[in-house]
Design a protein around this motif. Structure first.
Motif, PDB file in Angstrom:
ATOM      1  N   GLY A 207       5.534 -30.584  22.547  1.00  0.00           N
ATOM      2  CA  GLY A 207       4.762 -30.639  21.312  1.00  0.00           C
ATOM      3  C   GLY A 207       5.356 -31.625  20.330  1.00  0.00           C
ATOM      4  O   GLY A 207       6.506 -32.059  20.460  1.00  0.00           O
ATOM      5  N   LEU A 208       4.569 -31.991  19.341  1.00  0.00           N
ATOM      6  CA  LEU A 208       4.978 -32.958  18.325  1.00  0.00           C
ATOM      7  C   LEU A 208       5.448 -32.246  17.062  1.00  0.00           C
ATOM      8  O   LEU A 208       4.747 -31.393  16.515  1.00  0.00           O
ATOM      9  CB  LEU A 208       3.802 -33.860  17.947  1.00  0.00           C
ATOM     10  CG  LEU A 208       3.377 -34.939  18.926  1.00  0.00           C
ATOM     11  CD1 LEU A 208       2.016 -35.497  18.500  1.00  0.00           C
ATOM     12  CD2 LEU A 208       4.403 -36.054  18.997  1.00  0.00           C
ATOM     13  N   SER A 209       6.616 -32.625  16.600  1.00  0.00           N
ATOM     14  CA  SER A 209       7.121 -32.134  15.322  1.00  0.00           C
ATOM     15  C   SER A 209       6.996 -33.261  14.307  1.00  0.00           C
ATOM     16  O   SER A 209       7.585 -34.330  14.475  1.00  0.00           O
ATOM     17  CB  SER A 209       8.586 -31.715  15.456  1.00  0.00           C
ATOM     18  OG  SER A 209       9.124 -31.388  14.188  1.00  0.00           O
ATOM     19  N   THR A 210       6.224 -33.042  13.255  1.00  0.00           N
ATOM     20  CA  THR A 210       6.041 -34.037  12.196  1.00  0.00           C
ATOM     21  C   THR A 210       6.460 -33.420  10.879  1.00  0.00           C
ATOM     22  O   THR A 210       5.998 -32.323  10.534  1.00  0.00           O
ATOM     23  CB  THR A 210       4.570 -34.485  12.100  1.00  0.00           C
ATOM     24  OG1 THR A 210       4.175 -35.055  13.344  1.00  0.00           O
ATOM     25  CG2 THR A 210       4.371 -35.504  10.988  1.00  0.00           C
TER      26      THR A 210
ATOM     27  N   ARG B 238       8.900 -33.264  21.654  1.00  0.00           N
ATOM     28  CA  ARG B 238       9.996 -32.502  22.247  1.00  0.00           C
ATOM     29  C   ARG B 238       9.459 -31.497  23.259  1.00  0.00           C
ATOM     30  O   ARG B 238       8.301 -31.091  23.200  1.00  0.00           O
ATOM     31  CB  ARG B 238      10.773 -31.746  21.168  1.00  0.00           C
ATOM     32  CG  ARG B 238      11.450 -32.635  20.145  1.00  0.00           C
ATOM     33  CD  ARG B 238      12.127 -31.818  19.080  1.00  0.00           C
ATOM     34  NE  ARG B 238      13.136 -30.919  19.634  1.00  0.00           N
ATOM     35  CZ  ARG B 238      14.418 -31.254  19.819  1.00  0.00           C
ATOM     36  NH1 ARG B 238      14.835 -32.467  19.508  1.00  0.00           N
ATOM     37  NH2 ARG B 238      15.280 -30.383  20.306  1.00  0.00           N
ATOM     38  N   GLY B 239      10.362 -31.096  24.174  1.00  0.00           N
ATOM     39  CA  GLY B 239      10.018 -30.021  25.096  1.00  0.00           C
ATOM     40  C   GLY B 239       9.831 -28.716  24.347  1.00  0.00           C
ATOM     41  O   GLY B 239      10.158 -28.607  23.160  1.00  0.00           O
ATOM     42  N   GLY B 240       9.294 -27.723  25.040  1.00  0.00           N
ATOM     43  CA  GLY B 240       8.894 -26.477  24.396  1.00  0.00           C
ATOM     44  C   GLY B 240       9.975 -25.825  23.555  1.00  0.00           C
ATOM     45  O   GLY B 240      11.124 -25.683  23.975  1.00  0.00           O
ATOM     46  N   GLU B 241       9.635 -25.444  22.342  1.00  0.00           N
ATOM     47  CA  GLU B 241      10.505 -24.718  21.428  1.00  0.00           C
ATOM     48  C   GLU B 241       9.760 -23.495  20.930  1.00  0.00           C
ATOM     49  O   GLU B 241       8.534 -23.496  20.859  1.00  0.00           O
ATOM     50  CB  GLU B 241      10.876 -25.579  20.210  1.00  0.00           C
ATOM     51  CG  GLU B 241      11.727 -26.782  20.504  1.00  0.00           C
ATOM     52  CD  GLU B 241      12.007 -27.587  19.236  1.00  0.00           C
ATOM     53  OE1 GLU B 241      13.176 -27.708  18.863  1.00  0.00           O
ATOM     54  OE2 GLU B 241      11.039 -28.085  18.635  1.00  0.00           O
ATOM     55  N   THR B 242      10.493 -22.475  20.565  1.00  0.00           N
ATOM     56  CA  THR B 242       9.863 -21.365  19.871  1.00  0.00           C
ATOM     57  C   THR B 242       9.655 -21.772  18.411  1.00  0.00           C
ATOM     58  O   THR B 242      10.270 -22.745  17.926  1.00  0.00           O
ATOM     59  CB  THR B 242      10.732 -20.106  19.917  1.00  0.00           C
ATOM     60  OG1 THR B 242      11.937 -20.345  19.156  1.00  0.00           O
ATOM     61  CG2 THR B 242      11.104 -19.744  21.360  1.00  0.00           C
ATOM     62  N   GLU B 243       8.812 -21.048  17.720  1.00  0.00           N
ATOM     63  CA  GLU B 243       8.573 -21.371  16.305  1.00  0.00           C
ATOM     64  C   GLU B 243       9.871 -21.276  15.506  1.00  0.00           C
ATOM     65  O   GLU B 243      10.157 -22.133  14.665  1.00  0.00           O
ATOM     66  CB  GLU B 243       7.518 -20.434  15.718  1.00  0.00           C
ATOM     67  CG  GLU B 243       7.180 -20.757  14.274  1.00  0.00           C
ATOM     68  CD  GLU B 243       6.039 -19.911  13.726  1.00  0.00           C
ATOM     69  OE1 GLU B 243       5.535 -20.261  12.648  1.00  0.00           O
ATOM     70  OE2 GLU B 243       5.655 -18.917  14.384  1.00  0.00           O
ATOM     71  N   LYS B 244      10.675 -20.240  15.795  1.00  0.00           N
ATOM     72  CA  LYS B 244      11.928 -20.064  15.063  1.00  0.00           C
ATOM     73  C   LYS B 244      12.879 -21.232  15.328  1.00  0.00           C
ATOM     74  O   LYS B 244      13.504 -21.759  14.403  1.00  0.00           O
ATOM     75  CB  LYS B 244      12.593 -18.744  15.459  1.00  0.00           C
ATOM     76  CG  LYS B 244      13.876 -18.458  14.688  1.00  0.00           C
ATOM     77  CD  LYS B 244      14.463 -17.111  15.088  1.00  0.00           C
ATOM     78  CE  LYS B 244      15.761 -16.846  14.314  1.00  0.00           C
ATOM     79  NZ  LYS B 244      16.373 -15.541  14.687  1.00  0.00           N
TER      80      LYS B 244
END
Length: 205
Positions: free
Chosen positions: A160-163, A108-114
């Motif tokens: 980044g990759l979200s797994t 996904r495109g950039g996300e904040t940690e929250k």
């Protein structure tokens, strides 16, 4: 004569009851005829776990009892080598007595940690976030049913990759580290499969 006959009837009743108990025990898979637990071999794992023997060992400790486990072919759409491509996804499931585990990866495109935590928690519907050290960010849910790792991947759109790993049943309290490590192994395999150019733990730009 009557006593002998009575004893014969009692013996017959006992034998019938024992046979019925044994048949029920066998049919319901309960002791003493409980079938042995199945095992998962590294070669049976979907690509989301990278063929890791460590992952197989963790799954054999972590998943609930089943006489056998099934891992259907993974569903995946791999990222193109084009540095501007930010599409990569995979789904893997493990079945025993129903679906026991899901591992999901998405680029996904950039996300904040929250933002990332809230999105994953909405997917897994499972408790608050308890951070641990892996990738750029990582957390387990307070219910011990899910663990997630966010890994830096490519500079384009700061993607980044979200797994995440989602369990049907809560991990035993003493297996929380196993759940976290399993998510980390899946995130490492995804980072390689997605042809990422940034280190997984690279800070956000």
């Amino acid at each position: 004569m009557k006593v002998t006959k009575r004893r014969g009837v009692v013996t017959l009743v006992v034998l019938v009851l024992v046979a019925a108990w044994a048949a029920t025990s066998y049919a319901t898979n309960t002791p003493p005829f409980k079938k042995p637990r199945g095992t998962i071999e590294a070669g049976e794992l979907c690509p989301s776990f990278g063929g890791s023997q460590e992952a197989a060992d963790i799954l054999n400790r972590l998943l609930p009892y089943a006489t056998s486990y099934r891992v259907p072919p993974e569903k995946a759409e791999r990222r193109d080598p084009d540095p501007r491509d930010i599409y990569h996804s995979s789904w893997c499931y493990i079945y025993g007595d129903g679906r026991l585990l899901t591992v999901r990866t998405e680029l996904r495109g950039g996300e904040t940690e929250k933002e990332w935590q809230e999105r994953v928690r909405n997917i897994v519907r499972s408790g608050g976030a308890e951070p641990f050290d892996a990738g750029r960010w990582a957390f387990t849910t307070s219910t011990r049913k899910a663990a997630a790792v966010y890994s830096a991947c490519i500079p384009y759109d700061n993607a980044g990759l979200s797994t995440h790993i989602q369990l049907r049943d809560p991990a035993p309290a003493d297996r929380l580290d196993d759940l976290r490590r399993l998510a980390e192994i899946a995130a490492e395999a995804a980072h390689k499969a997605a042809r990422c150019t940034l280190p997984a733990d690279a800070p956000r730009q």
